[in-house]
Design a protein around this motif. Structure first.
Motif, PDB file in Angstrom:
ATOM      1  N   THR A  74     -24.908  84.175 -24.215  1.00 45.68           N
ATOM      2  CA  THR A  74     -23.919  84.960 -24.933  1.00 45.68           C
ATOM      3  C   THR A  74     -23.389  86.067 -24.031  1.00 45.68           C
ATOM      4  OG1 THR A  74     -23.526  86.325 -26.877  1.00 45.68           O
ATOM      5  CG2 THR A  74     -25.724  86.406 -25.959  1.00 45.68           C
ATOM      6  N   LEU A  75     -22.115  86.378 -24.171  1.00 47.29           N
ATOM      7  CA  LEU A  75     -21.514  87.401 -23.322  1.00 47.29           C
ATOM      8  C   LEU A  75     -21.835  88.805 -23.815  1.00 47.29           C
ATOM      9  CD1 LEU A  75     -18.041  85.812 -22.573  1.00 47.29           C
ATOM     10  CD2 LEU A  75     -20.116  85.772 -21.180  1.00 47.29           C
ATOM     11  N   LYS A  76     -21.938  88.964 -25.130  1.00 41.43           N
ATOM     12  CA  LYS A  76     -22.183  90.277 -25.715  1.00 41.43           C
ATOM     13  C   LYS A  76     -23.685  90.549 -25.779  1.00 41.43           C
ATOM     14  CE  LYS A  76     -20.406  93.173 -29.381  1.00 41.43           C
ATOM     15  NZ  LYS A  76     -19.714  93.261 -30.643  1.00 41.43           N
ATOM     16  N   ASN A  77     -24.058  91.814 -25.695  1.00 36.00           N
ATOM     17  CA  ASN A  77     -25.457  92.192 -25.789  1.00 36.00           C
ATOM     18  C   ASN A  77     -25.979  91.914 -27.192  1.00 36.00           C
ATOM     19  OD1 ASN A  77     -25.088  93.226 -23.201  1.00 36.00           O
ATOM     20  ND2 ASN A  77     -24.610  95.265 -23.963  1.00 36.00           N
ATOM     21  N   SER A  78     -27.246  91.535 -27.275  1.00 33.70           N
ATOM     22  CA  SER A  78     -27.876  91.326 -28.574  1.00 33.70           C
ATOM     23  C   SER A  78     -28.943  92.411 -28.765  1.00 33.70           C
ATOM     24  CB  SER A  78     -28.506  89.926 -28.641  1.00 33.70           C
ATOM     25  OG  SER A  78     -29.593  89.838 -27.749  1.00 33.70           O
ATOM     26  N   ALA A  79     -29.646  92.352 -29.869  1.00 35.63           N
ATOM     27  CA  ALA A  79     -30.679  93.354 -30.138  1.00 35.63           C
ATOM     28  C   ALA A  79     -31.844  93.247 -29.161  1.00 35.63           C
ATOM     29  CB  ALA A  79     -31.178  93.206 -31.576  1.00 35.63           C
ATOM     30  N   ASP A  80     -32.039  92.055 -28.559  1.00 35.92           N
ATOM     31  CA  ASP A  80     -33.203  91.888 -27.678  1.00 35.92           C
ATOM     32  C   ASP A  80     -32.869  91.526 -26.234  1.00 35.92           C
ATOM     33  OD1 ASP A  80     -32.291  89.347 -28.376  1.00 35.92           O
ATOM     34  OD2 ASP A  80     -34.289  88.469 -28.340  1.00 35.92           O
ATOM     35  N   ARG A  81     -31.583  91.330 -25.889  1.00 34.90           N
ATOM     36  CA  ARG A  81     -31.220  90.955 -24.504  1.00 34.90           C
ATOM     37  C   ARG A  81     -29.883  91.570 -24.108  1.00 34.90           C
ATOM     38  NH1 ARG A  81     -33.393  87.230 -21.832  1.00 34.90           N
ATOM     39  NH2 ARG A  81     -31.588  86.859 -20.541  1.00 34.90           N
ATOM     40  N   TRP A  82     -29.728  91.732 -22.807  1.00 34.71           N
ATOM     41  CA  TRP A  82     -28.428  92.084 -22.252  1.00 34.71           C
ATOM     42  C   TRP A  82     -27.624  90.794 -22.160  1.00 34.71           C
ATOM     43  CZ3 TRP A  82     -27.190  97.040 -21.868  1.00 34.71           C
ATOM     44  CH2 TRP A  82     -28.223  97.971 -21.786  1.00 34.71           C
ATOM     45  N   GLY A  83     -26.363  90.855 -22.529  1.00 40.27           N
ATOM     46  CA  GLY A  83     -25.496  89.685 -22.464  1.00 40.27           C
ATOM     47  C   GLY A  83     -25.004  89.408 -21.053  1.00 40.27           C
ATOM     48  N   GLY A  84     -24.282  88.324 -20.907  1.00 42.09           N
ATOM     49  CA  GLY A  84     -23.824  87.878 -19.607  1.00 42.09           C
ATOM     50  C   GLY A  84     -22.927  88.869 -18.879  1.00 42.09           C
ATOM     51  N   ILE A  85     -22.043  89.551 -19.597  1.00 40.33           N
ATOM     52  CA  ILE A  85     -21.152  90.505 -18.934  1.00 40.33           C
ATOM     53  C   ILE A  85     -21.942  91.703 -18.430  1.00 40.33           C
ATOM     54  CG2 ILE A  85     -19.232  92.107 -19.312  1.00 40.33           C
ATOM     55  CD1 ILE A  85     -17.948  89.920 -21.059  1.00 40.33           C
ATOM     56  N   SER A  86     -22.860  92.216 -19.231  1.00 38.75           N
ATOM     57  CA  SER A  86     -23.700  93.340 -18.786  1.00 38.75           C
ATOM     58  C   SER A  86     -24.541  92.943 -17.578  1.00 38.75           C
ATOM     59  CB  SER A  86     -24.622  93.807 -19.920  1.00 38.75           C
ATOM     60  OG  SER A  86     -23.875  94.404 -20.950  1.00 38.75           O
ATOM     61  N   GLN A  87     -25.083  91.728 -17.616  1.00 38.46           N
ATOM     62  CA  GLN A  87     -25.887  91.262 -16.481  1.00 38.46           C
ATOM     63  C   GLN A  87     -25.039  91.147 -15.219  1.00 38.46           C
ATOM     64  OE1 GLN A  87     -28.131  87.693 -17.376  1.00 38.46           O
ATOM     65  NE2 GLN A  87     -28.720  88.483 -19.390  1.00 38.46           N
ATOM     66  N   LEU A  88     -23.858  90.553 -15.349  1.00 34.44           N
ATOM     67  CA  LEU A  88     -22.972  90.390 -14.198  1.00 34.44           C
ATOM     68  C   LEU A  88     -22.595  91.744 -13.601  1.00 34.44           C
ATOM     69  CD1 LEU A  88     -21.231  88.557 -12.357  1.00 34.44           C
ATOM     70  CD2 LEU A  88     -19.414  88.806 -14.062  1.00 34.44           C
ATOM     71  N   LEU A  89     -22.213  92.689 -14.459  1.00 35.36           N
ATOM     72  CA  LEU A  89     -21.845  94.017 -13.965  1.00 35.36           C
ATOM     73  C   LEU A  89     -23.043  94.720 -13.334  1.00 35.36           C
ATOM     74  CD1 LEU A  89     -19.469  95.113 -16.855  1.00 35.36           C
ATOM     75  CD2 LEU A  89     -18.814  94.700 -14.481  1.00 35.36           C
ATOM     76  N   HIS A  90     -24.208  94.638 -13.983  1.00 36.14           N
ATOM     77  CA  HIS A  90     -25.418  95.296 -13.464  1.00 36.14           C
ATOM     78  C   HIS A  90     -25.755  94.803 -12.064  1.00 36.14           C
ATOM     79  CE1 HIS A  90     -29.819  95.557 -12.862  1.00 36.14           C
ATOM     80  NE2 HIS A  90     -29.726  96.710 -13.491  1.00 36.14           N
TER      81      HIS A  90
END
Length: 193
Positions: free
Chosen positions: A2-18
């Protein structure tokens, strides 16, 4: 994923930016540590241009990361994480964001006040100057830029160390949730002794 963050994980966009920001900062830092020792040649000016262009790229990416985090939220702390650790992590993340903003801004202001020829971002677009030539300001921004680098480096080492501590000692999902699924899973819980 998933691209958006969830309650228990960072999503794909957050991971890519990080991870993009992390790799760029490591690259910029390595370049910054050696570029002052280079002989004055065309390659010298090319290395400085790459360093400055990457710094401005990081500035744009961290602004995007902050905007995305405001939009997509952040996962909840991993279950069982003591409150003091969650608070310390929040403070550390906030400080890292501030430093990642301040580093390229101080470098940009240093470049502007130095009165050097106009910077062209990767040779493609001219970057506006933030100030007129000012030797005192240039010196202060150069020192500030270097100091901010060392503080940022210390915080990033602490941040990475905390993620590894959570993964290998606490055996929780702190590190795994910032990586694509199945790269690494949260380690199995420690057995009772």
């Amino acid at each position: 994923m998933t691209l958006k963050n969830s309650a228990d994980r960072w999503g794909g966009i957050s991971q890519l930016l990080h991870w993009s920001i992390a790799v760029l900062i490591l690259s910029i830092g390595a370049i910054g540590l050696v570029m002052g020792e280079l002989p004055r040649s065309p390659k010298f000016f090319w290395v400085y241009t790459v360093h400055k262009s990457l710094g401005l790229t990081v500035l744009a990416l961290v602004l995007a990361r902050i905007g995305w985090r405001l939009y997509a939220g952040a996962p909840q702390p991993v279950a069982g994480t003591p409150r003091w650790q969650s608070k310390l992590a929040s403070l550390t993340h906030g400080a890292i964001y501030m430093l990642i903003l301040a580093m390229p801004l101080s470098g940009w202001l240093y470049d502007s006040a130095s009165g050097l020829r106009p910077l062209r971002w990767f040779g493609l677009a001219e970057v506006p100057k933030l100030s007129r030539p000012n030797e005192g300001l240039a010196g202060a921004m150069h020192e500030t830029h270097e100091l901010l680098f060392w503080v940022l480096l210390a915080l990033v080492i602490g941040h990475a160390g905390a993620a590894l501590y959570h993964h290998f000692v606490q055996r929780d999902a702190t590190l795994a949730r910032m990586l694509p699924r199945r790269w690494i899973d949260a380690p199995p819980p420690k057995e009772s002794e």
